[in-house]
Enzyme design. Structure first.
Site, PDB file in Angstrom:
ATOM      1  CG  HIS A 164      -1.977  -1.030   1.213  1.00 18.69           C
ATOM      2  ND1 HIS A 164      -2.797  -1.243   0.125  1.00 18.69           N
ATOM      3  CD2 HIS A 164      -2.339  -1.959   2.150  1.00 18.69           C
ATOM      4  CE1 HIS A 164      -3.630  -2.257   0.400  1.00 18.69           C
ATOM      5  NE2 HIS A 164      -3.358  -2.701   1.613  1.00 18.69           N
TER       6      HIS A 164
ATOM      7  CG  HIS B 157      -6.554  -5.162   1.687  1.00 20.46           C
ATOM      8  ND1 HIS B 157      -6.011  -6.016   2.620  1.00 20.46           N
ATOM      9  CD2 HIS B 157      -7.730  -4.721   2.200  1.00 20.46           C
ATOM     10  CE1 HIS B 157      -6.821  -6.084   3.680  1.00 20.46           C
ATOM     11  NE2 HIS B 157      -7.871  -5.319   3.448  1.00 20.46           N
TER      12      HIS B 157
ATOM     13  CG  ASP C 124      -5.100  -9.877   3.472  1.00 20.20           C
ATOM     14  OD1 ASP C 124      -4.871 -10.368   2.353  1.00 20.20           O
ATOM     15  OD2 ASP C 124      -4.795  -8.711   3.775  1.00 20.20           O
TER      16      ASP C 124
HETATM   17 ZN   LIG Z   1      -4.202  -7.085   2.736  1.00 22.14          ZN
END
Ligand SMILES: [Zn+2]
Length: 310
Positions: free
Chosen positions: A126, A165, A244
């Site tokens: 990220h 993500h 995740d």
């Molecule tokens: Zn993640």
């Protein structure tokens, strides 16, 4: 297959508090599981060294590096944003995480290992060129890609990211760069709420609705990633290995199982064997439930080692 396993015993010194899911216990759970199953003993273990300023500067702005240094507290914990917190040791541990990825790249190019897994934290995907966010300070996988290009002559680097993500930071750094292909699968719509609809020609976005299970995940990956990878013919495969998307993970709602992480890891290895003389470096990203994280990482490492799933 010789798999390098790169980590560092000081990682617990980056500690964002007892309520934070990105905790030192994650790596402890991985280590305990791998030791118990005997998988860790089959790897070539070594310690990370810190990435240098010059190595980080290949993908991050000078302003970003100085801002992080300025924010680092002398004691206690301070927030950079709602979920990215710093302690006095955080930046050193983050430099070790980026340095682990660099060491993995050096290992495979120097023929000291066929592939490498970097069991380090904080994660990186990220972190944008000029922004820390989402538990990430430096973009470890991007630092690795830039190092491979600059020091080992890599010309076509594929980055495969199956964290739940989307890798906004990796996209921010490499969008429209024809020497890098980014394939990212992720729950949609969902955090990070940036670059989710990115149309850059070198980005393969694979959005998946909440509740997606293994068979649908595999079909989506085969349909979107494989044609792009065969077309691109990478000379290095990098993996942002987040676990995740596991059905037991508390932070998201995809429903993958251990066997799906084995499957997608095998797919990455097949591409590396076909086009990149086996060169593959994998970096831990997310994964927040100890038991499933340990099992998923074991499945991933078994694929890297060339072992069957069970
Ligand atoms: Zn993640």
């Amino acid at each position: 297959m010789i798999t390098a396993y790169i980590t560092h015993p000081d990682q617990p010194r980056h500690y964002m508090g007892s309520e934070h899911p990105e905790s030192p216990q994650r790596l402890e759970a991985i280590r305990a599981r791998l030791l118990r199953s005997g998988t860790l003993q089959q790897t070539m273990q070594s310690e990370a060294v810190e990435a240098s300023e010059a190595q980080l500067r290949r993908v991050h702005s000078e302003a970003h590096l100085r801002t992080l240094e300025r924010c680092a507290p002398e004691h206690g914990i301070i927030p950079l944003d709602g979920d990215t917190l710093m302690t006095p040791d955080s930046l050193r541990i983050a430099r070790l995480a980026a340095g682990a990825a660099i060491k993995g790249v050096d290992r495979v190019y120097r023929h000291q290992a066929d592939n490498a897994f970097c069991a380090m934290r904080p994660p990186g995907h990220h972190a944008e060129a000029a922004t820390a966010m989402g538990f990430c300070f430096y973009n470890n996988i991007a630092v690795a890609a830039a190092h491979a290009r600059s020091e080992h002559g890599a010309r076509r680097v594929a980055i495969l990211d199956f964290d739940v993500h989307q890798c906004n930071g990796t996209i921010d750094i490499f969008q429209n760069d024809p020497g890098v292909l980014i394939c990212t699968s992720f729950q949609y719509p969902f955090y990070p709420w940036r670059y989710l609809d990115c149309r850059a020609p070198n980005v393969v976005n694979t959005p998946l609705p909440a509740g997606t299970e293994g068979p649908a995940f595999r079909r989506a990956i085969e349909a979107s990633w494989l044609p792009a990878l065969h077309d691109f013919q990478p000379d290095l495969v990098l993996v942002s290995a987040g676990f995740d998307a596991h059905r037991e993970d508390p932070l998201a709602e995809l429903c993958l199982g251990d066997e799906d992480f084995y499957w997608v890891s095998r797919l990455a290895i097949d591409i590396a064997e076909r086009y990149a003389e086996c060169r593959l470096v994998s970096v831990l990203e997310g994964g927040y439930t100890g038991d499933a994280l340990g099992r998923s990482t074991e499945a991933h490492l078994k694929a890297l080692l060339g072992l069957p799933f069970d």
